[in-house]
Design an enzyme around this catalytic site. Structure first.
Site, PDB file in Angstrom:
ATOM      1  N   GLY A 198       4.983   6.878  -6.522  1.00 30.59           N
ATOM      2  CA  GLY A 198       3.590   6.546  -6.245  1.00 30.59           C
ATOM      3  C   GLY A 198       2.642   7.069  -7.309  1.00 30.59           C
ATOM      4  O   GLY A 198       3.039   7.737  -8.262  1.00 30.59           O
ATOM      5  N   ASP A 199       1.372   6.795  -7.138  1.00 30.32           N
ATOM      6  CA  ASP A 199       0.347   7.150  -8.120  1.00 30.32           C
ATOM      7  C   ASP A 199      -0.446   8.356  -7.619  1.00 30.32           C
ATOM      8  O   ASP A 199       0.136   9.322  -7.146  1.00 30.32           O
ATOM      9  CB  ASP A 199      -0.549   5.929  -8.397  1.00 30.32           C
ATOM     10  CG  ASP A 199      -1.196   5.977  -9.762  1.00 30.32           C
ATOM     11  OD1 ASP A 199      -2.159   6.742  -9.930  1.00 30.32           O
ATOM     12  OD2 ASP A 199      -0.739   5.246 -10.667  1.00 30.32           O
ATOM     13  N   ILE A 200      -1.757   8.280  -7.690  1.00 27.13           N
ATOM     14  CA  ILE A 200      -2.587   9.424  -7.320  1.00 27.13           C
ATOM     15  C   ILE A 200      -2.987   9.348  -5.846  1.00 27.13           C
ATOM     16  O   ILE A 200      -3.205   8.263  -5.303  1.00 27.13           O
ATOM     17  CB  ILE A 200      -3.838   9.514  -8.214  1.00 27.13           C
ATOM     18  CG1 ILE A 200      -4.502  10.897  -8.075  1.00 27.13           C
ATOM     19  CG2 ILE A 200      -4.814   8.380  -7.929  1.00 27.13           C
ATOM     20  CD1 ILE A 200      -5.525  11.192  -9.153  1.00 27.13           C
ATOM     21  N   HIS A 239      -5.292  14.973  -0.736  1.00 27.51           N
ATOM     22  CA  HIS A 239      -5.032  15.644   0.541  1.00 27.51           C
ATOM     23  C   HIS A 239      -6.171  16.618   0.818  1.00 27.51           C
ATOM     24  O   HIS A 239      -6.699  17.248  -0.106  1.00 27.51           O
ATOM     25  CB  HIS A 239      -3.716  16.431   0.512  1.00 27.51           C
ATOM     26  CG  HIS A 239      -2.518  15.592   0.231  1.00 27.51           C
ATOM     27  ND1 HIS A 239      -2.233  14.443   0.932  1.00 27.51           N
ATOM     28  CD2 HIS A 239      -1.518  15.737  -0.677  1.00 27.51           C
ATOM     29  CE1 HIS A 239      -1.111  13.918   0.469  1.00 27.51           C
ATOM     30  NE2 HIS A 239      -0.663  14.681  -0.508  1.00 27.51           N
ATOM     31  N   ALA A 275      -1.365   6.968   3.226  1.00 21.20           N
ATOM     32  CA  ALA A 275      -0.656   6.863   1.947  1.00 21.20           C
ATOM     33  C   ALA A 275       0.743   7.439   2.084  1.00 21.20           C
ATOM     34  O   ALA A 275       0.982   8.336   2.912  1.00 21.20           O
ATOM     35  CB  ALA A 275      -1.426   7.611   0.859  1.00 21.20           C
ATOM     36  N   MET A 276       1.657   6.931   1.270  1.00 20.57           N
ATOM     37  CA  MET A 276       3.039   7.420   1.300  1.00 20.57           C
ATOM     38  C   MET A 276       3.593   7.537  -0.112  1.00 20.57           C
ATOM     39  O   MET A 276       3.265   6.740  -0.987  1.00 20.57           O
ATOM     40  CB  MET A 276       3.929   6.472   2.108  1.00 20.57           C
ATOM     41  CG  MET A 276       3.635   6.492   3.574  1.00 20.57           C
ATOM     42  SD  MET A 276       4.747   5.467   4.528  1.00 20.57           S
ATOM     43  CE  MET A 276       3.986   5.694   6.147  1.00 20.57           C
ATOM     44  N   PHE A 283       4.110  11.390   3.946  1.00 22.15           N
ATOM     45  CA  PHE A 283       2.949  10.543   4.246  1.00 22.15           C
ATOM     46  C   PHE A 283       1.711  11.395   4.467  1.00 22.15           C
ATOM     47  O   PHE A 283       1.799  12.591   4.774  1.00 22.15           O
ATOM     48  CB  PHE A 283       3.218   9.696   5.498  1.00 22.15           C
ATOM     49  CG  PHE A 283       3.350  10.491   6.767  1.00 22.15           C
ATOM     50  CD1 PHE A 283       2.247  10.728   7.574  1.00 22.15           C
ATOM     51  CD2 PHE A 283       4.569  11.026   7.158  1.00 22.15           C
ATOM     52  CE1 PHE A 283       2.344  11.476   8.737  1.00 22.15           C
ATOM     53  CE2 PHE A 283       4.692  11.769   8.325  1.00 22.15           C
ATOM     54  CZ  PHE A 283       3.582  11.995   9.123  1.00 22.15           C
ATOM     55  N   ALA A 284       0.546  10.763   4.320  1.00 23.86           N
ATOM     56  CA  ALA A 284      -0.733  11.429   4.558  1.00 23.86           C
ATOM     57  C   ALA A 284      -1.619  10.470   5.349  1.00 23.86           C
ATOM     58  O   ALA A 284      -2.051   9.444   4.826  1.00 23.86           O
ATOM     59  CB  ALA A 284      -1.400  11.808   3.242  1.00 23.86           C
ATOM     60  N   CYS A 286      -4.106   5.647  -5.039  1.00 22.98           N
ATOM     61  CA  CYS A 286      -2.789   5.044  -5.280  1.00 22.98           C
ATOM     62  C   CYS A 286      -2.792   4.102  -6.475  1.00 22.98           C
ATOM     63  O   CYS A 286      -1.878   3.281  -6.635  1.00 22.98           O
ATOM     64  CB  CYS A 286      -2.272   4.325  -4.035  1.00 22.98           C
ATOM     65  SG  CYS A 286      -2.182   5.390  -2.595  1.00 22.98           S
TER      66      CYS A 286
END
Length: 239
Positions: free
Chosen positions: A90-92, A95, A160-161, A174-175, A191
């Site tokens: 994944g990207d950016i 959190h 997001a994951m 995940f978030a 992302c």
């Protein structure tokens, strides 16, 4: 196959400390698998599920583009945020407090050996949880995570994951935005996907504060059903 899932809630914890703890659990499982292969030891591999909230932090996946962080690291210091380049896909992503972060560190050979199925099950866990709040969430083709109003000008991401897997052992996860301060997402291209908004459960429910513990219970219930796992609370302190 060991289908017990050791649940641990770390509360609010620094990102780097949690990452180090994940790596230690990940290595423990890998080491058992190597011993089993070399010595035919027949040892069970444990499965962990960590819940955590992080202080404000931005993380960039191994294939991510640093340009998707729209502010300087000096600015991040001013707003009390940190930045890490990490070893997940994944990207950016961001959190912070009010966001449920879940890190399943499991041996997929205890369940099934299919990383795509694993990601789809994580998405389904979140979709089923949001459904309990009357929210219709879905997948967006080619974009991992959980979204609302896919295919419309109002498409927005709520979860997001990004995962890492080696020898069928997983880490990261995940978030899910529950009561998150969405202003922090303005400092990046979430992302790496331009033109897509981000949302949070409390925003979708009309700015009602949502009990974090309640959402965690629902997530675990659906994870256990999907993975046919037995939930066990881990009581010893993390190290």
């Amino acid at each position: 196959m060991n289908k017990n899932l050791l649940i641990q809630d770390l509360g609010l914890k620094d990102y780097k400390e949690t990452w180090d703890y994940q790596e230690a659990l990940f290595k423990e499982i890998i080491d058992i698998k190597i011993k089993n292969r070399r010595e035919d030891a027949g040892l069970e591999t444990p499965n962990h599920f960590l819940f955590v909230e992080h202080p404000h932090v931005y993380t960039l996946g191994k294939s991510g583009d640093f340009d998707n962080l729209l502010v300087s690291e000096d600015y991040l210091k001013k707003i009390g945020a940190t930045f890490y380049k990490i070893n997940r896909g994944g990207d950016i992503t961001y959190h912070g407090p009010g966001q449920i972060v879940g890190y399943p560190i499991i041996d997929l050979e205890n369940f099934f050996t299919d990383i795509h199925k694993y990601l789809r099950f994580l998405e389904e866990m979140v979709i089923l949880t949001l459904e309990e709040y009357g929210i219709k969430a879905e997948r967006s083709p080619g974009e991992t995570g959980v979204w609302l109003d896919v295919g419309t000008p109002f498409a927005r991401k709520i979860c997001a994951m990004g995962v890492r897997a080696s020898r069928w052992v997983t880490m990261h996860g995940f978030a899910l935005n529950v009561n998150a301060d969405l202003g922090y997402f303005d400092n990046m291209i979430p992302c790496g996907i331009k033109g897509k908004a981000v949302t949070s459960l409390n925003v979708e429910l009309g700015s009602i504060e949502v009990p974090i513990s309640e959402v965690k219970e629902k997530l675990l219930k659906h994870f256990a059903q999907l993975f046919e796992a037995e939930l066990k609370q881990k009581t010893e302190a993390s190290g």
